[in-house]
Design an enzyme around this catalytic site. Structure first.
Site, PDB file in Angstrom:
ATOM      1  N   ALA A 172     -45.526 -18.658 -17.451  1.00  0.00           N
ATOM      2  CA  ALA A 172     -45.302 -18.316 -16.050  1.00  0.00           C
ATOM      3  C   ALA A 172     -44.874 -16.850 -16.010  1.00  0.00           C
ATOM      4  O   ALA A 172     -44.365 -16.311 -16.998  1.00  0.00           O
ATOM      5  CB  ALA A 172     -44.223 -19.213 -15.466  1.00  0.00           C
ATOM      6  N   GLU A 230     -39.166 -21.250 -23.446  1.00  0.00           N
ATOM      7  CA  GLU A 230     -38.347 -21.070 -22.244  1.00  0.00           C
ATOM      8  C   GLU A 230     -36.850 -20.960 -22.514  1.00  0.00           C
ATOM      9  O   GLU A 230     -36.144 -20.190 -21.850  1.00  0.00           O
ATOM     10  CB  GLU A 230     -38.581 -22.231 -21.255  1.00  0.00           C
ATOM     11  CG  GLU A 230     -39.894 -22.172 -20.510  1.00  0.00           C
ATOM     12  CD  GLU A 230     -41.028 -22.882 -21.234  1.00  0.00           C
ATOM     13  OE1 GLU A 230     -40.893 -23.180 -22.439  1.00  0.00           O
ATOM     14  OE2 GLU A 230     -42.056 -23.145 -20.593  1.00  0.00           O
TER      15      GLU A 230
END
Ligand code: CO8
Length: 264
Positions: free
Chosen positions: A65, A133
């Site tokens: 992302a 992440e």
């Protein structure tokens, strides 16, 4: 005019979608996700398309992302972004045509999550996978905690997600995250060849098989078996079962006429 972030083309009965933002390693921002969603909807509605191949432009499949876009989100916006991406990926997963991810390079974070929403993952020997992440102070937000655990098992998913480590394609294949590895230049031809082989089957039967496997994975075994029985019966409602079996008995190739279009 809006920048074209998803390149869309047809190769016979295969739709090829290429995420085309190489300057940011195809990072998924809102615009990319929106265009991907629209392209998948077009593929769903196009009865001429039997298989979707998804790949990335340049050296990445998708490097995650978009960190620049996420950096300033408040919790409400973060939830909306996570839910939006999850919905786009779920639409891809539920598309009633098979999706092959041709993972040409980095598939990190949201990129690994996108690849996992495909039915089949083929990868370049040079591809790299990971869910990094936690190193950014977040957790996977496009359903990675759910799909990775289902694909490779809870223990391996925990190892990858807790450590954030990036693994080479060979290791991804060894744990079942990738179906098959190819030399970089052979990846897309191999994906198109597999797509053509799938496209030669009954598209209606392939769609029902996809539903049986996908929905069945979330069910208890008895309910999954019932679902398969019902979908098996449904095969006998269309022309492809008669054609497939008649062609076999007449020793000729089958010509399937049932079409699959529209969202499931
Ligand atoms: N987001 C935004 N930009 C990125 C991203 C990204 N994920 N990845 C790379 N880029 C950009 C770089 O900033 C750089 O831009 P610029 O040239 O303007 O500086 C350009 O792409 C090229 O990247 P690099 O120079 O870093 O290329 P390298 O070959 O040196 O390194 C790497 C490649 C190792 C892939 C490196 O770019 C990297 O580590 N990228 C980030 C990987 C990552 O952490 N991904 C996970 C992101 S988080 C996520 O995906 C969460 C998903 C769920 C979201 C839920 C919503 C709330």
């Amino acid at each position: 005019m809006e920048t074209q972030l998803i390149e869309e083309r047809r190769e016979g009965t295969t739709a090829v979608l290429t995420i085309n933002r190489p300057q940011a390693l195809n990072a998924l921002n809102t615009a990319v996700l929106r265009q991907l969603d629209e392209a998948v909807a077009r593929v769903a509605d196009d009865a001429a398309v039997r298989v979707l191949v998804l790949t990335g432009a340049g050296k990445a499949f998708v490097a995650g992302a978009d960190i620049a876009e996420m950096a300033t989100l408040d919790p409400i916006q973060a939830r909306a972004f996570s839910a939006f991406g999850a919905r786009v990926f779920r639409a891809l997963e539920l598309l009633d045509k098979p999706v092959i991810a041709a993972v040409n390079g980095f598939a990190l974070g949201g990129g690994c999550e996108l690849a996992m929403a495909a039915d089949i993952r083929l990868a370049s020997q040079k591809a790299k996978f990971g869910q990094p992440e936690v190193g950014l102070g977040i957790i996977p937000g496009f359903s990675g905690t759910q799909r990775l655990a289902r694909l490779v098992g809870i223990a391996k998913a925990k190892e990858l997600i807790y450590s954030g480590k990036i693994i080479p394609a060979a290791e991804a294949a060894a744990i079942g995250l990738v179906n098959q590895l190819y030399e970089p230049e052979e990846l897309l031809p191999a994906a198109l060849e597999l797509a053509a082989q799938i496209a030669a089957q009954s598209p209606a039967a392939v769609a029902l098989a996809k539903t049986a496997i996908g929905r069945g994975a979330d069910l208890a075994i008895e309910a999954g078996i019932e679902l398969e029985n019902d979908l098996f019966a449904l095969c006998f409602a269309g022309p492809d079962q008669r054609e497939g079996m008649t062609a076999f008995r007449e020793k000729r190739p089958a010509v399937f006429t049932a079409t699959v279009a529209g969202k499931s």
